[in-house]
Design an enzyme around this catalytic site. Sequence first.
Site, PDB file in Angstrom:
ATOM      1  N   GLY A  90       0.924  -1.498   0.049  1.00 26.65           N
ATOM      2  CA  GLY A  90      -0.061  -0.134   0.115  1.00 26.65           C
ATOM      3  C   GLY A  90       1.332   1.526   0.216  1.00 26.65           C
ATOM      4  CB  SER A  91       3.981   2.508   1.789  1.00 26.72           C
ATOM      5  OG  SER A  91       3.416   2.060   2.941  1.00 26.72           O
ATOM      6  CB  SER A 104       7.444   2.683   5.109  1.00 23.74           C
ATOM      7  OG  SER A 104       7.304   1.748   6.141  1.00 23.74           O
ATOM      8  CB  SER A 108       4.429   0.389   9.597  1.00 28.01           C
ATOM      9  OG  SER A 108       5.318  -0.280   8.515  1.00 28.01           O
ATOM     10  CB  THR A 156       7.923  -2.384   5.248  1.00 25.89           C
ATOM     11  OG1 THR A 156       6.989  -1.967   5.539  1.00 25.89           O
ATOM     12  CG2 THR A 156       7.819  -2.961   4.236  1.00 25.89           C
ATOM     13  NE  ARG A 190      -5.932  -3.166   3.309  1.00 22.66           N
ATOM     14  CZ  ARG A 190      -6.229  -2.990   4.158  1.00 22.66           C
ATOM     15  NH1 ARG A 190      -4.378  -2.941   4.338  1.00 22.66           N
ATOM     16  NH2 ARG A 190      -6.742  -3.721   4.628  1.00 22.66           N
ATOM     17  CD  GLU A 197      -2.853  -5.310   0.931  1.00 23.95           C
ATOM     18  OE1 GLU A 197      -2.833  -4.428   2.126  1.00 23.95           O
ATOM     19  OE2 GLU A 197      -2.135  -4.589   0.063  1.00 23.95           O
ATOM     20  CG  HIS A 218       1.622  -9.877 -28.077  1.00 21.72           C
ATOM     21  ND1 HIS A 218       2.666  -9.641 -29.199  1.00 21.72           N
ATOM     22  CD2 HIS A 218       1.052  -8.351 -27.481  1.00 21.72           C
ATOM     23  CE1 HIS A 218       2.351  -8.455 -29.598  1.00 21.72           C
ATOM     24  NE2 HIS A 218       1.056  -7.797 -29.040  1.00 21.72           N
ATOM     25  CE  LYS A 237       3.912  -6.229   6.645  1.00 20.60           C
ATOM     26  NZ  LYS A 237       3.386  -4.991   6.668  1.00 20.60           N
TER      27      LYS A 237
HETATM   28  O1  PA5 Z   1      -1.445  -2.344   2.616  1.00 19.27           O
HETATM   29  C1  PA5 Z   1      -1.658  -2.818   3.609  1.00 19.27           C
HETATM   30  O2  PA5 Z   1      -1.433  -3.292   4.914  1.00 19.27           O
HETATM   31  C2  PA5 Z   1       0.273  -3.375   2.921  1.00 19.27           C
HETATM   32  O3  PA5 Z   1       0.673  -3.381   1.792  1.00 19.27           O
HETATM   33  C3  PA5 Z   1       1.447  -2.886   3.192  1.00 19.27           C
HETATM   34  O4  PA5 Z   1       1.208  -0.984   2.866  1.00 19.27           O
HETATM   35  C4  PA5 Z   1       2.567  -2.748   3.313  1.00 19.27           C
HETATM   36  O5  PA5 Z   1       2.696  -4.189   3.914  1.00 19.27           O
HETATM   37  C5  PA5 Z   1       3.839  -2.646   3.469  1.00 19.27           C
HETATM   38  O6  PA5 Z   1       4.105  -2.076   4.514  1.00 19.27           O
HETATM   39  P1  PA5 Z   1       4.676  -0.188   5.052  1.00 19.27           P
HETATM   40  O7  PA5 Z   1       3.289   0.518   3.906  1.00 19.27           O
HETATM   41  O8  PA5 Z   1       4.306  -0.117   6.553  1.00 19.27           O
HETATM   42  O9  PA5 Z   1       5.839  -0.011   5.091  1.00 19.27           O
END
Ligand code: PA5
Length: 335
Positions: free
Chosen positions: A39-40, A82, A84, A87, A134, A216, A232, A327
């Site tokens: 999501g980041s 990131s 959080s 990551t 996300r 997700e 293709h 994780k």
């Molecule tokens: O949306 C989510 O929870 C995940 O895809 C996170 O974005 C991903 O695991 C990476 O973590 P972060 O966005 O904290 O770097």
Amino acid sequence: MTDMLAQIKSLGDQLRWAASLEALPIGTYSEVLCAGMGGSGISGDYAKAIAEPFGTRVTVHKGYGPLPPWADRVRPLVVASSYSGNTEETLDFVQVAHEHGLPIATVTTGGQLGEMASRHGWAMVEVPGGFQPRAAAGYMLGALLRVLEGAHSVDDQRLSFVEASDLADEELTEGSGSWELAQEVAGGLAGRIPIIYGGGPVSGAAAQRWKTQINENAKTPAWWSLLPELDHNELAGWEAMPQKTTEHLGIVALTDRDDHDMIGARLAHTSDLTEDAVPWVARVGSRGTSVLARLISLTIAGDLVSWLLAESAGVDPVPVTRIERLKELLGGTAS
Ligand code: PA5
């Protein structure tokens, strides 16, 4: 915030928050390496679609180090995103970039990435916490764009931010055309595995976002593919299992005005050639003028579809238990 729909609906406010940030003087860079996962990380894909028309090359890096072999010579600006800040792949990559002396900027709520930024004096945009990564796409992308403005990698984005945030407010109002469209698409996809097609810088980046949001939020498999490449290979793959694919899969095609002129014809012929094998559930076109607004309009459609799919399946869109468990198993800190 624990309500996913409320988080999705705050997209316009998130973009306005980013637009109101003080300018960040970072230098001048026409080469940018955007690092981030999930999501980041998608903010790097979106930034690529926005920055490349300005002559900036954006390379999106999703994973651990090492640096791409050209980075020592080219000396790109590295932007580590990131939500959080914990990551492990992004932390590993940014540590390697630091050891190679590359310029670094960060976008995060804090965590270990925030600590590294403070310790090393890297430019940092601290985004508000409390969201699923996300669902903080407006914060993460908006802050990344402000970093790119500060690095002269894109022109002033003020008008695009206004257009995109207004469009987000309008489209996320219940009863809007986007809600109706999302309901239709989610109805067509219910019980199916979605395959999302895109055919250009905007529609392709958004196809990836749709796929990951469905994974997700709705907790179902989904895949994305790009035209013209899929013509293709994947086109041939719709031949041998028509009963299974008709019953279980559904295609949504995303379109945008920056798709090559031939993409429309390819979509038409590809759907004709595969109609016996898979339902083409919908075509969703981008709205808006700026690249940012067009990305946001497709993002909203996908976010709503993912939320509606979760609702209709009785699934809680918020927790991503398996991602967090993985994780933990790897010894990191869950986001
Ligand atoms: O949306 C989510 O929870 C995940 O895809 C996170 O974005 C991903 O695991 C990476 O973590 P972060 O966005 O904290 O770097």
